[in-house]
Every structure is written in C-alpha cells, then in structure tokens.
Design a protein around this motif. Structure first.
Motif, PDB file in Angstrom:
ATOM      1  N   VAL A  20       0.786  -1.372  -0.469  1.00  0.00           N
ATOM      2  CA  VAL A  20       0.027   0.028   0.263  1.00  0.00           C
ATOM      3  C   VAL A  20       0.567   1.040   0.721  1.00  0.00           C
ATOM      4  N   LEU A  21       2.073   1.052   0.732  1.00  0.00           N
ATOM      5  CA  LEU A  21       2.910   1.909   1.445  1.00  0.00           C
ATOM      6  C   LEU A  21       3.321   2.438  -0.219  1.00  0.00           C
ATOM      7  N   PHE A  22       4.038   1.637  -1.496  1.00  0.00           N
ATOM      8  CA  PHE A  22       4.318   1.761  -2.438  1.00  0.00           C
ATOM      9  C   PHE A  22       3.251   2.467  -3.433  1.00  0.00           C
ATOM     10  N   PHE A  23       2.546   2.194  -3.384  1.00  0.00           N
ATOM     11  CA  PHE A  23       1.357   2.056  -4.367  1.00  0.00           C
ATOM     12  C   PHE A  23       0.703   4.077  -4.063  1.00  0.00           C
ATOM     13  N   ILE A  24       0.492   3.919  -2.885  1.00  0.00           N
ATOM     14  CA  ILE A  24      -0.303   5.478  -3.053  1.00  0.00           C
ATOM     15  C   ILE A  24       0.696   6.382  -3.657  1.00  0.00           C
ATOM     16  N   PRO A  25       1.946   6.885  -4.177  1.00  0.00           N
ATOM     17  CA  PRO A  25       2.550   7.448  -5.093  1.00  0.00           C
ATOM     18  C   PRO A  25       2.008   7.349  -6.198  1.00  0.00           C
ATOM     19  N   LEU A  26       1.501   6.716  -6.883  1.00  0.00           N
ATOM     20  CA  LEU A  26       1.352   5.791  -7.971  1.00  0.00           C
ATOM     21  C   LEU A  26       0.171   6.203  -7.988  1.00  0.00           C
ATOM     22  N   ALA A  27      -1.178   5.706  -7.115  1.00  0.00           N
ATOM     23  CA  ALA A  27      -2.678   6.367  -6.808  1.00  0.00           C
ATOM     24  C   ALA A  27      -2.630   7.944  -7.837  1.00  0.00           C
ATOM     25  N   LEU A  28      -1.725   8.680  -7.247  1.00  0.00           N
ATOM     26  CA  LEU A  28      -1.563  10.071  -6.701  1.00  0.00           C
ATOM     27  C   LEU A  28      -1.453  10.806  -8.531  1.00  0.00           C
ATOM     28  N   VAL A  29       0.228   9.587  -8.957  1.00  0.00           N
ATOM     29  CA  VAL A  29       0.149  10.190 -10.113  1.00  0.00           C
ATOM     30  C   VAL A  29      -1.769   9.709 -11.299  1.00  0.00           C
ATOM     31  N   ALA A  30      -2.094   8.460 -11.385  1.00  0.00           N
ATOM     32  CA  ALA A  30      -2.613   8.522 -11.817  1.00  0.00           C
ATOM     33  C   ALA A  30      -4.146   9.288 -11.587  1.00  0.00           C
ATOM     34  N   VAL A  31      -4.245   9.134 -10.588  1.00  0.00           N
ATOM     35  CA  VAL A  31      -5.151  10.813 -10.447  1.00  0.00           C
ATOM     36  C   VAL A  31      -5.502  12.012 -11.289  1.00  0.00           C
ATOM     37  N   PHE A  32      -3.497  12.173 -10.917  1.00  0.00           N
ATOM     38  CA  PHE A  32      -4.056  13.693 -12.196  1.00  0.00           C
ATOM     39  C   PHE A  32      -3.841  13.526 -13.527  1.00  0.00           C
ATOM     40  N   VAL A  33      -3.045  12.038 -13.696  1.00  0.00           N
ATOM     41  CA  VAL A  33      -3.059  12.368 -15.146  1.00  0.00           C
ATOM     42  C   VAL A  33      -4.134  12.155 -15.750  1.00  0.00           C
TER      43      VAL A  33
END
Length: 233
Positions: A20-33
């Motif tokens: 989960v901790l490693f997924f959070i940055p990717l999730a934020l990037v996906a939101v902004f994409v």
C-alpha cells in the motif's frame, strides 16, 4: 552470497512495509493523469493544466512522501524484536526510509520525464534543472515529517503541523516569495515564482536543510530505547 542476502533483506523489508505504501504515489499520479486528460478534452487553457501538474510534483507528492515516512518512523509492531538484532536499529529504519523515499523520487522522476516528452509546455525550466522542482520539497518534507514524528512520538501530530506549514505556504505564497528570510523555506517556488532570481538558491537551500534534518534523525535514533517512552501510535 552476501549479495543474495542483501537482496533477500530488501525483499523482506518491502514485504514488511507492505504494497500500500508503495502504491500511494502511483495512485496520486494516476489521479492527476486522469484530471489532465479531462482538462485537455475540455480544452482548458494550458497554463491552468501546467499549474495543476507542477502542483502535483512540487506539493502533493512530496507531502504524501512525508506523511508516509512519518508513519514508518513511529509505527513498528516488531520494535522489541528489532532492538535485539545485531544489526543497528537505525540502519534498518533508514533502509526503510530509503526504500519509500527512493520509490517516491523514482515515480516523480518518471512523471517529470513523461511531462517533458508528452506535454513539453509544462516544465518551466530545462529538464535537468526542472528535477529540482520535486526533489527539493520531497527531501525537505520527508526529513521534517520524520523528525517531528520521532520527537512528538505521534504521526498524526507531525502530519498536522507539516500540513499547516504546507497550507500556509500555499495561501501566503506572496509573503514567502517577497521576504528574504522566508525564501529559503519556500517549498513552492516553481509553482508561484519560477522566474525569480532566488529560485535555484531556494532549491539548494531546501536540499541542504533536508540533509541537516536527516542527520538529526540519525542522531535521534542512536538511542532507540527512547521509542518505548510515551510513544503514541
């Protein structure tokens, strides 16, 4: 053989930290994409889209990294076991910090390269210099969040304090940009004052301050037993 042991140790620490901790940055990037795609389809002016993406790199991802690291700093269900190992406790903790921070920086670096390739009108600096946009605040907020969490023995309190600093700088960015004593602590110089004469100095000062903060964290962890006293997790 030592190399394999090191690789096994890294895999073990990644497993302990959890996906989960490693997924959070990717999730934020996906939101902004996703937001960027919607704005492009809606023909929103480029300057607003550029501001959104710079804010993602300079403000949102760095704050997320700091909050994640403050959680890693104070929450450890196996603390008693770690203190019995022959390996230095603070070395183990710094390895975990490095894994989380390194992954977040890698995500930010990849995002900046993607912006340069697909939306070249977003970066306001040459590509090499533009990397300081996210690197400086990421290091500073990470170091500050970790140190506050250890000193206060409370992740929520440290996150609240840094969150207030984060919001104040966004709201009163003009004050920080116009006062020389506040410029070294200005986290969002790229978002608001990319052409200011102090931009590069500001970035370097934030990185230098971050190194001091991490040195203070290293010093604090020299006596890990203090983690047992009054810790609120």
């Amino acid at each position: 053989m030592t190399q394999f042991l090191h690789l096994d140790h890294l895999r073990y620490e990644v497993h302990i930290l959890g996906p989960v901790l490693f997924f959070i940055p990717l999730a934020l990037v996906a939101v902004f994409v996703g937001l960027t795609g919607m704005f492009l389809l809606g023909h929103v002016v480029h300057i607003l889209i550029a501001s959104l993406l710079i804010a993602a790199l300079e403000a949102c991802l760095p704050l997320a990294a700091g909050i994640i690291l403050s959680t890693v700093a104070v929450q450890d269900a196996s603390l008693e076991l770690l203190l019995t190992l022959p390996v230095s406790y603070r070395r183990i903790v710094f390895l975990r910090f490095a894994l989380i921070l390194g992954w977040t920086l890698l995500v930010e670096w990849g995002a900046s390269l993607a912006l340069s390739a697909f939306l070249p009108w977003v970066p306001v600096k040459p590509l090499a210099t533009f990397q300081l946009t996210w690197l400086a605040p990421s290091l500073w907020l990470s170091g500050a969040c970790i140190l506050l969490a250890l000193l206060l023995r409370n992740q929520a309190s440290s996150g609240a304090i840094l969150g207030c600093v984060w919001i104040m700088q966004l709201l009163f960015h003009g004050f920080f940009a116009q006062n020389g004593w506040a410029q070294p602590w200005f986290l969002f110089a790229t978002l608001y004052t990319p052409d200011a004469s102090f931009w590069l100095t500001n970035r370097l000062e934030l990185i230098a301050t971050a190194l001091v903060l991490f040195a203070a964290v290293w010093w604090f962890l020299r006596d890990p037993e203090r983690r047992f006293f009054g810790e609120d997790i």
